[in-house]
Scaffold this motif. Structure first.
Motif, PDB file in Angstrom:
ATOM      1  N   ASP A  30     -17.122  60.311  43.752  1.00 48.66           N
ATOM      2  CA  ASP A  30     -16.400  60.805  42.779  1.00 48.66           C
ATOM      3  C   ASP A  30     -16.228  60.124  41.499  1.00 48.66           C
ATOM      4  N   LEU A  31     -15.829  58.657  41.743  1.00 48.00           N
ATOM      5  CA  LEU A  31     -15.624  57.773  40.719  1.00 48.00           C
ATOM      6  C   LEU A  31     -16.974  57.406  39.933  1.00 48.00           C
ATOM      7  N   VAL A  32     -18.110  57.214  40.834  1.00 52.08           N
ATOM      8  CA  VAL A  32     -19.373  57.106  40.198  1.00 52.08           C
ATOM      9  C   VAL A  32     -19.843  58.279  39.263  1.00 52.08           C
ATOM     10  N   ALA A  33     -19.625  59.321  39.464  1.00 52.04           N
ATOM     11  CA  ALA A  33     -19.823  60.694  39.031  1.00 52.04           C
ATOM     12  C   ALA A  33     -19.386  60.496  37.662  1.00 52.04           C
ATOM     13  N   TRP A  34     -17.799  60.163  37.776  1.00 46.25           N
ATOM     14  CA  TRP A  34     -16.974  60.095  36.527  1.00 46.25           C
ATOM     15  C   TRP A  34     -17.377  59.274  35.585  1.00 46.25           C
ATOM     16  N   SER A  35     -17.529  58.174  36.246  1.00 47.41           N
ATOM     17  CA  SER A  35     -18.180  56.919  35.068  1.00 47.41           C
ATOM     18  C   SER A  35     -19.326  57.332  34.424  1.00 47.41           C
ATOM     19  N   ILE A  36     -20.363  58.078  35.152  1.00 47.61           N
ATOM     20  CA  ILE A  36     -21.547  58.472  34.250  1.00 47.61           C
ATOM     21  C   ILE A  36     -21.339  59.541  33.619  1.00 47.61           C
ATOM     22  N   ALA A  37     -20.408  60.430  33.878  1.00 47.39           N
ATOM     23  CA  ALA A  37     -20.143  61.591  32.608  1.00 47.39           C
ATOM     24  C   ALA A  37     -19.418  60.722  31.549  1.00 47.39           C
ATOM     25  N   GLU A  38     -18.576  59.605  31.664  1.00 43.57           N
ATOM     26  CA  GLU A  38     -18.018  59.156  30.541  1.00 43.57           C
ATOM     27  C   GLU A  38     -18.718  58.063  29.862  1.00 43.57           C
ATOM     28  N   GLY A  39     -19.766  57.339  30.563  1.00 43.36           N
ATOM     29  CA  GLY A  39     -20.652  56.648  30.018  1.00 43.36           C
ATOM     30  C   GLY A  39     -20.145  55.174  29.567  1.00 43.36           C
ATOM     31  N   GLY A  40     -19.080  54.917  29.850  1.00 38.64           N
ATOM     32  CA  GLY A  40     -18.752  53.526  29.445  1.00 38.64           C
ATOM     33  C   GLY A  40     -19.237  52.165  30.062  1.00 38.64           C
ATOM     34  N   TRP A  41     -19.192  51.413  29.376  1.00 39.94           N
ATOM     35  CA  TRP A  41     -19.973  49.908  29.616  1.00 39.94           C
ATOM     36  C   TRP A  41     -21.481  49.930  29.952  1.00 39.94           C
ATOM     37  N   TYR A  42     -21.821  50.861  31.065  1.00 35.54           N
ATOM     38  CA  TYR A  42     -23.133  50.939  31.260  1.00 35.54           C
ATOM     39  C   TYR A  42     -24.040  51.558  30.043  1.00 35.54           C
ATOM     40  N   ASN A  43     -23.393  52.393  29.146  1.00 33.97           N
ATOM     41  CA  ASN A  43     -24.095  53.083  28.178  1.00 33.97           C
ATOM     42  C   ASN A  43     -23.567  52.802  26.860  1.00 33.97           C
ATOM     43  N   ASN A  44     -22.601  51.896  26.653  1.00 27.33           N
ATOM     44  CA  ASN A  44     -21.849  51.631  25.318  1.00 27.33           C
ATOM     45  C   ASN A  44     -21.157  50.357  25.495  1.00 27.33           C
ATOM     46  N   PRO A  45     -20.466  49.913  24.275  1.00 28.16           N
ATOM     47  CA  PRO A  45     -19.915  48.475  24.268  1.00 28.16           C
ATOM     48  C   PRO A  45     -18.789  48.228  24.953  1.00 28.16           C
ATOM     49  N   ASP A  46     -18.338  49.382  25.596  1.00 32.73           N
ATOM     50  CA  ASP A  46     -16.926  49.316  26.125  1.00 32.73           C
ATOM     51  C   ASP A  46     -16.970  48.652  27.252  1.00 32.73           C
ATOM     52  N   THR A  47     -17.138  47.054  27.474  1.00 33.39           N
ATOM     53  CA  THR A  47     -17.324  46.239  28.478  1.00 33.39           C
ATOM     54  C   THR A  47     -16.147  46.560  29.573  1.00 33.39           C
ATOM     55  N   PHE A  48     -16.587  46.377  30.702  1.00 32.84           N
ATOM     56  CA  PHE A  48     -15.696  46.425  31.844  1.00 32.84           C
ATOM     57  C   PHE A  48     -14.938  47.873  32.070  1.00 32.84           C
ATOM     58  N   ASN A  49     -15.283  48.697  31.332  1.00 31.10           N
ATOM     59  CA  ASN A  49     -14.621  50.005  31.063  1.00 31.10           C
ATOM     60  C   ASN A  49     -15.480  51.257  31.432  1.00 31.10           C
ATOM     61  N   PRO A  50     -15.898  51.556  32.494  1.00 24.64           N
ATOM     62  CA  PRO A  50     -16.886  52.518  32.658  1.00 24.64           C
ATOM     63  C   PRO A  50     -16.208  54.080  32.616  1.00 24.64           C
ATOM     64  N   LEU A  51     -14.686  53.903  32.322  1.00 23.73           N
ATOM     65  CA  LEU A  51     -14.107  55.342  32.356  1.00 23.73           C
ATOM     66  C   LEU A  51     -13.798  55.406  30.798  1.00 23.73           C
ATOM     67  N   ASN A  52     -13.898  54.694  29.980  1.00 25.36           N
ATOM     68  CA  ASN A  52     -13.576  54.632  28.509  1.00 25.36           C
ATOM     69  C   ASN A  52     -11.995  54.822  28.486  1.00 25.36           C
ATOM     70  N   THR A  53     -11.156  54.082  29.086  1.00 24.83           N
ATOM     71  CA  THR A  53      -9.687  54.219  28.996  1.00 24.83           C
ATOM     72  C   THR A  53      -9.533  53.496  27.728  1.00 24.83           C
ATOM     73  N   THR A  54      -8.124  53.983  27.045  1.00 23.81           N
ATOM     74  CA  THR A  54      -7.649  53.146  25.950  1.00 23.81           C
ATOM     75  C   THR A  54      -6.574  52.380  26.204  1.00 23.81           C
ATOM     76  N   GLU A  55      -6.361  52.288  27.477  1.00 24.02           N
ATOM     77  CA  GLU A  55      -5.374  51.240  27.936  1.00 24.02           C
ATOM     78  C   GLU A  55      -5.394  49.859  27.590  1.00 24.02           C
ATOM     79  N   GLY A  56      -4.214  49.273  26.898  1.00 30.86           N
ATOM     80  CA  GLY A  56      -4.163  48.159  26.292  1.00 30.86           C
ATOM     81  C   GLY A  56      -4.367  46.974  27.480  1.00 30.86           C
TER      82      GLY A  56
END
Length: 218
Positions: A30-56
């Motif tokens: 479930d989590l892996v599929a979600w992270s792929i759909a979001e594309g965070g870290w592995y496909n963009n500069p959002d390091t250590f953030n696979p789900l592209n959260t905006t949490e400070g």
């Protein structure tokens, strides 16, 4: 940008541990599929953030106008993501309760995708299902350790250990039963031979006594 040095499966297992949820094959996928759909870290500069959260978080920097964060290290990213999923902030209610429950219960990917899609997070149900159908499934052994060698799920570990113990117990009990059966057969055989010997001796003594009686009578 810090390139990912762990697999998505390892990240998913670490995130579940941060949430206090035991990893299973279902919630890892479930989590892996979600992270792929979001594309965070592995496909963009959002390091250590696979789900592209905006949490400070300390050391976090925004990477786009939406405020999606890049975190300075894995632990910071894991904690920030967990806080984003569990914090109560919309009308006194946590909008992501269904996601946490799905992860706790090992919901099917269809249920999980539908529940994520119904939240304000922003990931589409179709995106998660598409990622899952792309053959990106992970297993416990390939996700929990990065090296693909261990299974961190306590429930699955229990089942694995119990299965091994049961198999070993069956083998041992079978061997014992077989051994006892062999011993029993051997004892029975020896007992019969012994009884026959006793009967032979008694019969021999009887014959000798009869012979002596005949001698004296004659």
């Amino acid at each position: 940008m810090t390139a990912p040095n762990i697999s998505r499966g390892t990240w998913a297992a670490d995130e579940l541990a941060t949430l206090g949820i035991a990893p299973t094959s279902a919630n890892l996928n479930d989590l892996v599929a979600w992270s792929i759909a979001e594309g965070g870290w592995y496909n963009n500069p959002d390091t250590f953030n696979p789900l592209n959260t905006t949490e400070g978080a300390p050391g976090a920097i925004s990477t786009n106008s939406a405020g999606v964060k890049a975190y300075p290290d894995l632990q910071t990213g894991l904690i920030a993501t967990a806080e984003a999923l569990t914090a109560t902030r919309i009308n006194g209610a946590d909008p992501y309760t269904s996601i946490i429950q799905d992860l706790q219960n090992g919901a099917s990917i269809h249920q999980f995708a539908a529940d994520v899609g119904a939240t304000p997070w922003g990931t589409s149900e179709a995106g998660i299902l598409g990622a899952a159908e792309g053959g990106n499934n992970v297993t416990m052994s390939s996700s929990a350790s990065g090296a693909g060698s261990i299974d961190l799920n306590p429930i699955d570990l229990y089942k694995t250990i119990w299965s091994g113990v049961s198999s070993a117990g069956s083998a041992v009990s079978g061997s014992i039963a077989s051994g006892l059966d062999s011993i029993g057969q051997s004892l029975a055989k020896n007992l019969i031979v012994g009884l026959m010997a006793i009967v032979f001796i008694v019969a021999s003594i009887g014959l000798i006594i009869l012979g002596l009686l005949k001698m004296f009578n004659s």
